[in-house]
Design a protein around this motif. Sequence first.
Motif, PDB file in Angstrom:
ATOM      1  N   LYS A   1      -6.711  -3.394   1.244  1.00  0.00           N
ATOM      2  CA  LYS A   1      -6.406  -3.839  -0.115  1.00  0.00           C
ATOM      3  C   LYS A   1      -6.301  -5.359  -0.164  1.00  0.00           C
ATOM      4  O   LYS A   1      -6.784  -6.007  -1.107  1.00  0.00           O
ATOM      5  CB  LYS A   1      -5.108  -3.193  -0.600  1.00  0.00           C
ATOM      6  CG  LYS A   1      -4.740  -3.511  -2.047  1.00  0.00           C
ATOM      7  CD  LYS A   1      -3.444  -2.796  -2.439  1.00  0.00           C
ATOM      8  CE  LYS A   1      -3.002  -3.173  -3.850  1.00  0.00           C
ATOM      9  NZ  LYS A   1      -1.719  -2.521  -4.218  1.00  0.00           N
TER      10      LYS A   1
ATOM     11  N   ASP B   1       1.428   0.211   5.073  1.00  0.00           N
ATOM     12  CA  ASP B   1       1.864   0.152   3.677  1.00  0.00           C
ATOM     13  C   ASP B   1       2.231  -1.261   3.242  1.00  0.00           C
ATOM     14  O   ASP B   1       2.653  -1.470   2.101  1.00  0.00           O
ATOM     15  CB  ASP B   1       3.044   1.091   3.436  1.00  0.00           C
ATOM     16  CG  ASP B   1       4.261   0.743   4.284  1.00  0.00           C
ATOM     17  OD1 ASP B   1       4.138  -0.123   5.186  1.00  0.00           O
ATOM     18  OD2 ASP B   1       5.334   1.328   4.059  1.00  0.00           O
TER      19      ASP B   1
ATOM     20  N   GLY C   1       0.836  -1.193   0.000  1.00  0.00           N
ATOM     21  CA  GLY C   1       0.000   0.000   0.000  1.00  0.00           C
ATOM     22  C   GLY C   1       0.869   1.239   0.000  1.00  0.00           C
ATOM     23  O   GLY C   1       2.007   1.217  -0.468  1.00  0.00           O
ATOM     24  N   LYS C   2       0.347   2.312   0.575  1.00  0.00           N
ATOM     25  CA  LYS C   2       1.095   3.562   0.675  1.00  0.00           C
ATOM     26  C   LYS C   2       0.843   4.139   2.052  1.00  0.00           C
ATOM     27  O   LYS C   2      -0.315   4.318   2.464  1.00  0.00           O
ATOM     28  CB  LYS C   2       0.657   4.541  -0.410  1.00  0.00           C
ATOM     29  CG  LYS C   2       1.380   5.880  -0.345  1.00  0.00           C
ATOM     30  CD  LYS C   2       0.836   6.841  -1.405  1.00  0.00           C
ATOM     31  CE  LYS C   2       1.514   8.218  -1.279  1.00  0.00           C
ATOM     32  NZ  LYS C   2       0.936   9.201  -2.248  1.00  0.00           N
TER      33      LYS C   2
ATOM     34  N   TRP D   1      -6.914   9.156   3.633  1.00  0.00           N
ATOM     35  CA  TRP D   1      -7.169   9.304   2.196  1.00  0.00           C
ATOM     36  C   TRP D   1      -5.917   9.652   1.400  1.00  0.00           C
ATOM     37  O   TRP D   1      -5.896   9.549   0.189  1.00  0.00           O
ATOM     38  CB  TRP D   1      -8.246  10.379   1.980  1.00  0.00           C
ATOM     39  CG  TRP D   1      -7.929  11.710   2.607  1.00  0.00           C
ATOM     40  CD1 TRP D   1      -7.195  12.723   2.066  1.00  0.00           C
ATOM     41  CD2 TRP D   1      -8.329  12.138   3.897  1.00  0.00           C
ATOM     42  NE1 TRP D   1      -7.097  13.771   2.934  1.00  0.00           N
ATOM     43  CE2 TRP D   1      -7.801  13.452   4.064  1.00  0.00           C
ATOM     44  CE3 TRP D   1      -9.068  11.584   4.924  1.00  0.00           C
ATOM     45  CZ2 TRP D   1      -8.007  14.185   5.226  1.00  0.00           C
ATOM     46  CZ3 TRP D   1      -9.281  12.314   6.071  1.00  0.00           C
ATOM     47  CH2 TRP D   1      -8.756  13.607   6.236  1.00  0.00           C
TER      48      TRP D   1
ATOM     49  N   GLY E   1      -3.161   8.017   1.781  1.00  0.00           N
ATOM     50  CA  GLY E   1      -2.400   6.782   1.608  1.00  0.00           C
ATOM     51  C   GLY E   1      -3.235   5.696   0.953  1.00  0.00           C
ATOM     52  O   GLY E   1      -4.328   5.947   0.424  1.00  0.00           O
ATOM     53  N   MET E   2      -2.712   4.492   0.965  1.00  0.00           N
ATOM     54  CA  MET E   2      -3.442   3.315   0.475  1.00  0.00           C
ATOM     55  C   MET E   2      -3.254   2.207   1.502  1.00  0.00           C
ATOM     56  O   MET E   2      -2.139   1.728   1.704  1.00  0.00           O
ATOM     57  CB  MET E   2      -2.932   2.868  -0.899  1.00  0.00           C
ATOM     58  CG  MET E   2      -3.652   1.628  -1.434  1.00  0.00           C
ATOM     59  SD  MET E   2      -3.055   1.140  -3.071  1.00  0.00           S
ATOM     60  CE  MET E   2      -3.664   2.507  -4.069  1.00  0.00           C
ATOM     61  N   ASN E   3      -4.337   1.843   2.166  1.00  0.00           N
ATOM     62  CA  ASN E   3      -4.278   0.886   3.266  1.00  0.00           C
ATOM     63  C   ASN E   3      -4.041  -0.522   2.729  1.00  0.00           C
ATOM     64  O   ASN E   3      -4.891  -1.092   2.045  1.00  0.00           O
ATOM     65  CB  ASN E   3      -5.590   0.932   4.064  1.00  0.00           C
ATOM     66  CG  ASN E   3      -5.495   0.177   5.365  1.00  0.00           C
ATOM     67  OD1 ASN E   3      -5.108  -0.989   5.397  1.00  0.00           O
ATOM     68  ND2 ASN E   3      -5.864   0.845   6.454  1.00  0.00           N
TER      69      ASN E   3
END
Length: 360
Positions: free
Chosen positions: A190, A232, A173-174, A182, A184-186
Amino acid sequence: MGDPTPLLEELIKIDSSTKSGANEAIAYCEKWLTEQGLTVKNLENNGFHMLVCEIGQGNDTIVLNGHIDVIEAEERQFQPYIKDGKMYGRGAVDMKAGVASSMAAVAQLKDTDLTSRIMLQIVPDEETGGINGTKYLTDKGYLGDFIICGEPTNMGIAIQSKGVLQLDINVKGKSAHGSRPWEGMNAITKAISLYEEILELPFAQESSPMFTQPSINLAKVQGGTVYNKVPDLCKMSLDIRYLPDQSPEEIVHQIQTITDGTITTHNSNNPVKTKAENPYVEALEESIKRITELEKVSIFGQHGSNDGQFFTLYGGSAVEFGPVGSDWHGENEMVYVNSVKEYQDVLVDFILSLDDNPET
């Protein structure tokens, strides 16, 4: 040979949930078989001991394969007792009953002029994968044409079992601050979304004559470090039990097409694909009917794996067949006492019937 129940009782008393305990049980079996006048080989692999005992002769080999190890249990479960015709204790039906009855059957037949070779195998580590026991034996050439694994089947014959494909998937993720997710990317969410997509892939929708579908268990999810950070990285572990005619390579390929994550195979075991019309299966079915007076024998497929898988690589036809019991791996594991002797009688009848059946 008489009732194998006393032998079963002594085997249950041995806590064989560890390597040392399994070795103790193997030593007890070796002593018992030797006292019956049988010749026994004691083999060792990575500190695990196992036994091979052969009788008869001929071009065809029947393997009676049984594991003596059990999963851990409370101390009271290694104190067997009989109540209402049932023997309770850890390993009672999974599968010390099958081991005891197989030992008694071989002892009963040792002086019989058999036209098939009967190979009794008693192994130490089926519950932990079988790598150090049955796999070692098959790799060393201890093989057979027809293999009976004495797992609990309630006197039915399990002719097939699913394959095992255990995967670890690293999903990226990020990272971002936990107050602003919002940005990042969980990786955890995911991974969960990926799992739900995997359930819809073509392989997951397939069926076979004995199974409605493969099973996909989300076994582990490991991700995140602190509360205030978007994770991440997430490691997702799957336990896939695939259909006998499915390809594990194709399953991995299908999953790879829907993820940018890294897929690693943790473990892969072969399925068992014995046919119902196999003449050995048919002969065993007739023996069950003769001894138990059952009008119909259950022929089915197992969702779990067993040591029979290691013989399939070398062309052997394996089945699971064992006595009647319940709650294996549970608090009140038990086997019906009359089924233990009945199981021995079926094995003896089956082996003797091979002399009269030219098709086997």
